[in-house]
Design an enzyme around this catalytic site. Structure first.
Site, mmCIF file in Angstrom:
data_model
loop_
_atom_site.group_PDB
_atom_site.id
_atom_site.type_symbol
_atom_site.label_atom_id
_atom_site.label_comp_id
_atom_site.label_asym_id
_atom_site.label_seq_id
_atom_site.Cartn_x
_atom_site.Cartn_y
_atom_site.Cartn_z
ATOM 1 N N LYS A 3 0.842 -1.202 0.000
ATOM 2 C CA LYS A 3 0.000 0.000 0.000
ATOM 3 C C LYS A 3 0.873 1.246 0.000
ATOM 4 O O LYS A 3 1.663 1.469 0.915
ATOM 5 C CB LYS A 3 -0.908 -0.009 1.229
ATOM 6 N N ASP A 30 -2.839 10.302 3.812
ATOM 7 C CA ASP A 30 -4.248 9.925 3.888
ATOM 8 C C ASP A 30 -5.024 10.905 4.756
ATOM 9 O O ASP A 30 -4.929 10.876 5.979
ATOM 10 C CB ASP A 30 -4.379 8.503 4.446
ATOM 11 N N LYS A 58 -10.502 12.407 8.341
ATOM 12 C CA LYS A 58 -10.075 11.973 9.663
ATOM 13 C C LYS A 58 -10.219 13.123 10.656
ATOM 14 O O LYS A 58 -9.822 14.246 10.386
ATOM 15 C CB LYS A 58 -8.608 11.526 9.629
ATOM 16 N N ARG A 101 -7.608 -0.434 0.941
ATOM 17 C CA ARG A 101 -8.061 -1.715 0.389
ATOM 18 C C ARG A 101 -8.474 -1.589 -1.079
ATOM 19 O O ARG A 101 -8.432 -2.565 -1.824
ATOM 20 C CB ARG A 101 -9.205 -2.273 1.248
#
Length: 476
Positions: free
Chosen positions: A245, A250, A257, A330
């Site tokens: 990954k 992110d 977040k 994912r």
């Protein structure tokens, strides 16, 4: 670091590192080395203790190893010495290896010393570590020739240092393009081929789940593919596929977040482990064929970001309902795995990712979560990890969890929507894209790839996975 083997300390002048196994605090027999004698009341080799002596122009640093010691602890002790006790080292330093040492213990010591040169202050003025001085020489005091072991240990540490740097550098520097440039450079230097698919190439190939994650960022995504084969033609090579990954930062996307974003430069630690492993595998010239894929993208917030409730396509052809844009890792791994299976079909596939906080909630910072339905692969990975202190423990992939990724509108959804079994349902999602590959394993390293220890005040990379993947492949 230059190393030279010696049989004695005649005419030696400098610093001497002396590892000592524990005797006893009550032992009346003193510890003796060269012309130095230590009473057990002063030092008896308790694990992690040190004792410094100056005598006749030499500096002796005694290092306590305890009654027995594992690979990781030994490596950490010597990394700490190199990192914290730099003033002890002169241009000529000797390392006295105990007769009891195995090759693995010598490897741990040397790689620990080299890792001790790492400094998190990449944007600060730094003094050159003594080990990195062109004139520095480490003399190995031993009756046994450990040259090949020492050479391997330095290569291990060198790959891990690269991975530490990749993860710790800020996201405005480590962009997907930066990682492509890194891979191309190291591929040229160490001997593996690199191909990178940018935005247009990914659109042509139909790598659409990956494209969805990266489209909100101004930094162009990169789907990096690497190939290694040994220089010497070898028949019947085993073929291993690695997928990492590579989320360079992110934000969580539109499901932004609300905490912990500061550490999200580390979300490419799985990809960095694959990069480091590729360097090490090629550097060691292992007799195996390896194909590695690291999809690299930034999960950013913009008017172009993908949306919760979107239905997107994937490289496999399956459609995916987006429940949470923060379950992006994912998605890129799904395309990486599907691309690996369709185009290269290796005998073994291992993917590695900082995928879920759930794995950290289960295991803390002690081990990674392991998912596989192949018992031999599980045992091989665990054995490799246990031997070097990069531990993992299995969690189930039972059919009962399939319902958590079922979607009414698409073939599959990227998140169950429940605060339960997060690591397992993420693994079930990945499994969906492996086409029931018989030797696939998933490592969730969220709790072990980035954290705190005695080597820095702030959180930083651990390089978990570099040596693990290499050792597992080597053991095949």
């Amino acid at each position: 670091m230059k190393t030279t083997q010696i049989n004695n300390l005649n005419n030696f002048e400098g610093s001497i590192l002396v590892p000592v196994f524990e005797t006893s605090a009550q032992n009346v027999i003193p510890i003796t080395f060269d012309n130095v004698t230590l009473s057990s009341k002063v030092f008896y080799g308790k694990k992690g203790t040190t004792y410094l002596v100056e005598k006749e122009g030499n500096t002796y640093l005694f290092l306590g190893l305890g009654k027995k010691i594992d690979y990781k602890s030994l490596k950490t002790i010597f990394r700490k010495v190199a990192s914290k006790d730099k003033a002890v080292f002169s241009k000529t330093t000797a390392l006295a290896l105990p007769k009891e040492f195995t090759n693995d213990e010598v490897e741990a010591v040397i790689s620990g010393l080299v890792l001790g040169t790492y400094n998190l202050g990449h944007y600060k003025k730094q003094e050159t570590h003594p080990f990195l001085d062109m004139d520095f020489e480490l003399k190995i005091l031993s009756e046994t020739n450990y040259n090949s072991t020492i050479d391997k240990a330095i290569k291990i540490a060198r790959a891990q240092l690269e991975t530490l740097t990749l993860v710790d550098l800020p996201p405005n520097r480590v962009t997907p393009k930066y990682l492509t440039e890194w891979a191309v450079d190291r591929g040229s230097k160490y001997g593996f081929k690199v191909k990178a698919l940018g935005l247009e190439a990914c659109e042509i190939e139909g790598i659409e789940a990956f494209l969805s994650v990266g489209k909100g960022s101004q930094n162009e995504l990169q789907f990096i593919i690497m190939h290694y084969e040994p220089n010497i033609p070898t028949p019947n090579l085993k073929h291993v596929g690695l997928v990492g990954k590579g989320i360079t930062f992110d934000t969580g996307g539109l499901n932004i977040k609300t905490s912990g974003m500061l550490d999200m430069k580390s979300d490419m630690a799985g990809g960095a482990a694959v990069f480091g492993a590729m360097q090490l595998i090629a550097d060691l010239q292992l007799a195996v064929k390896v194909t590695a894929i690291v999809p690299c993208a930034e999960n950013a917030v913009s008017s172009k970001s993908f949306l919760p409730s979107d239905v997107i396509k994937s490289y496999s052809g399956a459609t995916i309902e987006i429940i949470d844009t923060d379950a992006e890792g994912r998605l890129i791994l799904a395309d990486g795995l599907a691309y690996m299976v369709k185009n290269f079909d290796p005998e073994y596939i291992v993917d590695i990712a900082t995928l879920t906080g759930s794995s950290m909630g289960t295991f803390g910072h002690e081990c990674a979560a392991l998912f596989t339905n192949n018992e031999a692969v599980a045992k091989g990975l665990q054995a490799a990890g246990d031997s070097i202190g990069e531990r993992m423990w299995p969690l189930p992939l039972w059919e009962a969890y399939d319902q958590d990724i079922e979607s009414d509108i698409a073939d599959v959804r990227n998140y169950s929507g429940k605060p339960l079994a997060g690591a397992i349902t993420a693994a079930k999602f990945l499994e969906y894209f492996t086409k029931d590959h018989k030797a696939w394993a998933h490592l969730d390293i969220a709790g072990v790839a980035y954290g705190t220890d005695e080597f820095a005040k702030s959180k930083h990379a651990t390089a978990y996975g570099v040596q693990l993947l290499t050792k597992y492949i080597e053991n095949l």
